[in-house]
Enzyme design. Structure first.
Site, short mmCIF file in Angstrom:
data_model
loop_
_atom_site.label_atom_id
_atom_site.label_comp_id
_atom_site.label_asym_id
_atom_site.label_seq_id
_atom_site.Cartn_x
_atom_site.Cartn_y
_atom_site.Cartn_z
N CYS A 32 0.85 -1.19 0.00
CA CYS A 32 0.00 0.00 0.00
C CYS A 32 0.88 1.24 0.00
O CYS A 32 2.07 1.16 0.30
CB CYS A 32 -0.89 -0.01 1.23
SG CYS A 32 -1.98 -1.44 1.17
N TYR A 171 -5.75 -13.63 -2.94
CA TYR A 171 -5.08 -13.08 -1.75
C TYR A 171 -5.73 -13.58 -0.46
O TYR A 171 -6.88 -13.28 -0.16
CB TYR A 171 -5.17 -11.56 -1.85
CG TYR A 171 -4.60 -10.73 -0.73
CD1 TYR A 171 -3.52 -11.14 0.03
CD2 TYR A 171 -5.14 -9.47 -0.47
CE1 TYR A 171 -3.00 -10.34 1.03
CE2 TYR A 171 -4.63 -8.66 0.53
CZ TYR A 171 -3.56 -9.10 1.28
OH TYR A 171 -3.06 -8.29 2.26
N HIS A 174 -2.45 -11.87 5.37
CA HIS A 174 -2.94 -10.96 6.40
C HIS A 174 -4.34 -11.40 6.84
O HIS A 174 -4.98 -12.20 6.19
CB HIS A 174 -2.96 -9.50 5.91
CG HIS A 174 -1.62 -9.07 5.40
ND1 HIS A 174 -1.42 -8.61 4.13
CD2 HIS A 174 -0.41 -9.06 6.00
CE1 HIS A 174 -0.13 -8.33 3.96
NE2 HIS A 174 0.49 -8.61 5.08
N ASP A 267 3.91 -8.66 9.61
CA ASP A 267 4.55 -8.79 8.30
C ASP A 267 5.53 -7.64 8.07
O ASP A 267 6.64 -7.83 7.58
CB ASP A 267 3.44 -8.78 7.24
CG ASP A 267 3.92 -9.15 5.87
OD1 ASP A 267 4.99 -9.74 5.75
OD2 ASP A 267 3.20 -8.85 4.90
#
Ligand code: ADP
Ligand code: SF4
Length: 692
Positions: A32, A171, A174, A267
């Site tokens: 991001c 995905y 997370h 992460d």
């Protein structure tokens, strides 16, 4: 140009990913950036520069696939319908221009999104509150919803292909994704074939991978991002149990495994808490279970480490988000044998803060980050000098070092004078605080390059006065007609800050220290009470330091928690945990109202109820004064300046306005870029606006 040592050749071997070939082993994983769908040109320019810098694969950030996954104010990617395709195409064009592959991370956030904008109730495997404090609950998905979700994902994959992406992600990394929510025992309470056993919980993940391969697999590679461990022990997915089972079950299905740990703060842990390669313990098993390429991350900046990761079979491609932000040209520099030019990430997460604040990210090490499109800044290229003018830079902290480096790169003659024997200013001092050693890279990278410049002369141990500057400017040996003042800032000792606009009453009753005193080696006595009205890392890290040195420590802050701004760098939880574990007493939501012999008076933010707290030393972490005396003395002597032939005098960095290190570096860089340049008078950068 230096030649690459053949030892690193392995990093430049091509690799097959499904139907595609990656030209080397450098992989910019999704990250991001605060640009997203709101600022597509800013984004495309930033990604294009990564491709130019040699990354074989350059990915997007999270790209929402549907209005039921609406991340509100966050500036992430968006692919809700065909009208979102052109914005994303800008990125693929920029990436393809440099012969790199473009990857897109399709995401449905499930109950991680509150859908404030779309106002559609969020969806989840089972009814559940959204995972923040919004008063929103997600509804349980029916079978029809599951079918719809598969359809949306498929449509998004097709749109991504239309936008010319090469790798399409499924995905489940997370804890922020619907697919991860289905995988998790904590969130999936279903009793149908999508809940219960691992086989059932993995069903949707498998189906979506198959759907995606079927939809776009002819041309595109299908990558999977999966968090193999949530660091929650038996309560969550672990790399020993369920994380491993998922990889075993789906081993050969995707074209590539991009594996990491969850959640994002694990992460992207900061260097204060985790060192390079910290994820290897968790992801190390993956390659033994699949023949498909494996990508992992771990804030890798050392080329030797990268080689060993591939040779030892830990991963096939070196994944990087932050190292690619700090140095978009990291692969090129290794390829060309320019290892000493690598601008290593310091693991501070200022980049992450940009995303949380929904503004284009900045980077402490790379001042051009986020400025590629709007100011036209390139990390490796800069406008050559316009004249033979010489520039004196006073102060060798982050602002002065960066200014000298950028001016030196432009070809100007630069004299850098630093009063201490050591360069680095605040980064040298702060890098000696617990956990912050990597911050010294801000100094080391710049020093390493500056030492090679023939047009830059550095004088350490040279504290300059206004008279010195006027005198030296005329000497042939120096000969400068422009002065950049990067003299830094000093922590206040009167308590003035957000809570107190005048000095705290009674300060003479106690031994009072500032962060500068502590960093300069002044000892504290007995119990130390820290009043933190600054709210970034300084109060918390000094509490840690003083506690480790054996003091009883209490930290008081008007905020709701310690180092509260570090929520933006995703460290707050770890900082407070560490202080609690060390036995530091934490007193949030209190102001320090007055100081008395051997004690201070605190007041509750809400009730005005006051309490007395004993201490022998008070450490004030409030505001800083800019060190602008030198500037003022020079301005007080206009005739002297005139006679000395000095044409411009400018403050940069903390001496202009005290701030974070990233701001000082940016300020130094900006001053160098704007030196003898035509700068627009109004807004000095382009803006992306919605055209009506
Ligand atoms: P910034 O973050 O703006 O770079 P720092 O406080 O890190 O600021 O660095 C300022 C540097 O300037 C310090 O290393 C300090 O020693 C140096 N300095 C301050 N005043 C003078 C001076 N008069 N002459 C030379 N160096 C100075
Ligand atoms: Fe690394 Fe800090 Fe730059 Fe982020 S901001 S890339 S953590 S140096």
């Amino acid at each position: 140009m230096p030649q690459r040592d053949p030892f690193y050749d392995i990093l430049f071997e091509p690799l097959q990913i499904g139907p595609l070939k990656a030209k080397n082993r450098f992989y910019q994983v999704p990250h991001c950036n605060g640009m997203g769908y709101l600022r597509p040109k800013t984004l495309a320019a930033m990604r294009g520069i990564k491709a130019e810098g040699g990354w074989a694969v350059v990915c997007t950030e999270e790209v929402e696939i549907h209005a039921t996954s609406d991340n509100g104010i966050a500036a992430e990617g968006r692919l809700w319908d065909d009208s979102d395709i052109p914005a994303l195409t800008k990125m693929t064009e920029a990436v393809h221009e440099h012969d790199a592959l473009a990857g897109i991370e399709l995401v449905h956030g499930g109950f991680s999104n509150s859908n404030h904008y779309s106002r559609i109730p969020p969806i989840a495997p089972s009814m559940i509150s959204v995972n923040n404090y919004d008063p929103v609950q997600a509804r349980s998905m029916t079978k029809a919803d599951i079918r719809d979700f598969r359809k949306w994902h498929r449509q998004a994959a097709l749109r991504a292909k239309q936008a010319d992406f090469d790798l399409i992600y499924v995905y489940a990394g997370h804890c922020l994704t619907l697919l991860m929510h289905f995988l998790s025992r904590r969130f999936n309470q279903r009793t149908d074939e999508y809940g219960g056993s691992m086989e059932n919980r993995v069903r949707l993940f498998r189906e979506v991978i198959e759907d995606t391969k079927e939809a776009v697999g002819d041309k595109c590679a299908v990558a999977v991002r999966f968090a193999v461990d949530e660091l929650l022990g038996p309560k969550g997915i672990t790399s020993e149990n369920e994380g491993r089972e998922v990889v075993e079950m789906l081993a050969e299905l995707p074209d590539l495994w991009d594996v990491n740990i969850s959640e994002w703060e694990n992460d992207s842990a900061t260097s204060r808490f985790e060192k390079e390669g910290f994820q290897e313990t968790y992801i190390g098993f993956v390659k033994s279970l699949t023949s498909k390429p494996v990508v992992g991350v771990g804030r890798y900046t050392s080329p030797d480490k990268m080689v060993s990761l591939i040779k030892q079979g830990v991963m096939d491609m070196i994944g990087a988000a932050r190292p690619s932000i700090a140095d978009p040209f990291l692969p090129k520099k290794i390829e060309e044998g320019r290892l000493d030019e690598i601008r290593e990430c310091i693991g501070c997460n200022i980049c992450v803060a940009g995303d949380w604040l929904a503004v284009p990210m900045r980077c402490t090490q790379n001042p051009t980050m986020g400025e590629e499109w709007r100011r036209g800044w390139h990390p490796e290229r800069i406008e050559p000098r316009k004249s033979n003018e010489g520039v004196l830079v006073v102060g060798g902290g982050p602002a002065g070092l960066e200014c000298a480096l950028a001016l030196g790169n432009r070809g100007y003659r630069v004299i850098l004078a630093e009063s201490c024997e050591e360069l680095g200013g605040r980064v040298s001092r702060e890098s000696r605080l617990p956990g912050l050693a990597e911050w010294g890279r801000v100094r080391d990278y710049r020093m390493g390059l500056l030492e090679k410049f023939e047009n830059v002369t550095i004088y350490c141990g040279s504290k300059l006065s206004a008279e010195d500057i006027l005198e030296f400017s005329a000497e042939d040996k120096f000969g400068f007609s422009h002065v950049m003042l990067a003299t830094g800032a000093t922590w206040r000792c009167d308590g003035i800050g957000r809570e107190h606009r005048g000095p705290i009453p009674g300060l003479s009753n106690l031994s009072v220290l500032t962060p500068d005193n502590v960093m300069n080696g002044v000892s504290a006595n007995g119990k130390v009470l820290i009043f933190d009205d600054e709210h970034y890392y300084m109060g918390g890290v000094l509490a840690e330091k003083l506690k480790l040195e054996g003091h009883e420590v209490q930290i008081v802050t008007p905020a709701s928690d310690i180092s509260t701004w570090t929520h933006n760098t995703m460290e707050q939880f770890r900082i407070q945990k560490r202080l609690l574990e060390l036995g530091v007493k934490i007193t949030p939501q209190h102001n320090l109202v007055s100081v008395h012999p051997g004690a201070v008076k605190l007041e509750c933010n809400f009730t005005d109820k006051s309490t007395i707290h004993e201490c022998q030393t008070l450490l004030l972490v409030t505001e800083r004064f800019p060190n602008d005396d030198l500037h003022k003395s020079l301005l007080d002597n206009p005739e002297g300046i005139d006679q000395a032939g000095i044409k411009t005098i400018q403050c940069i960095g903390d001496c202009l306005a005290p701030g974070i290190i990233a701001a000082a570096v940016h300020s130094g860089h900006l001053a160098a870029r704007e030196f003898e340049a035509n700068v627009p008078e109004d807004i000095p950068f382009l803006r992306e606006r919605i055209l009506l």
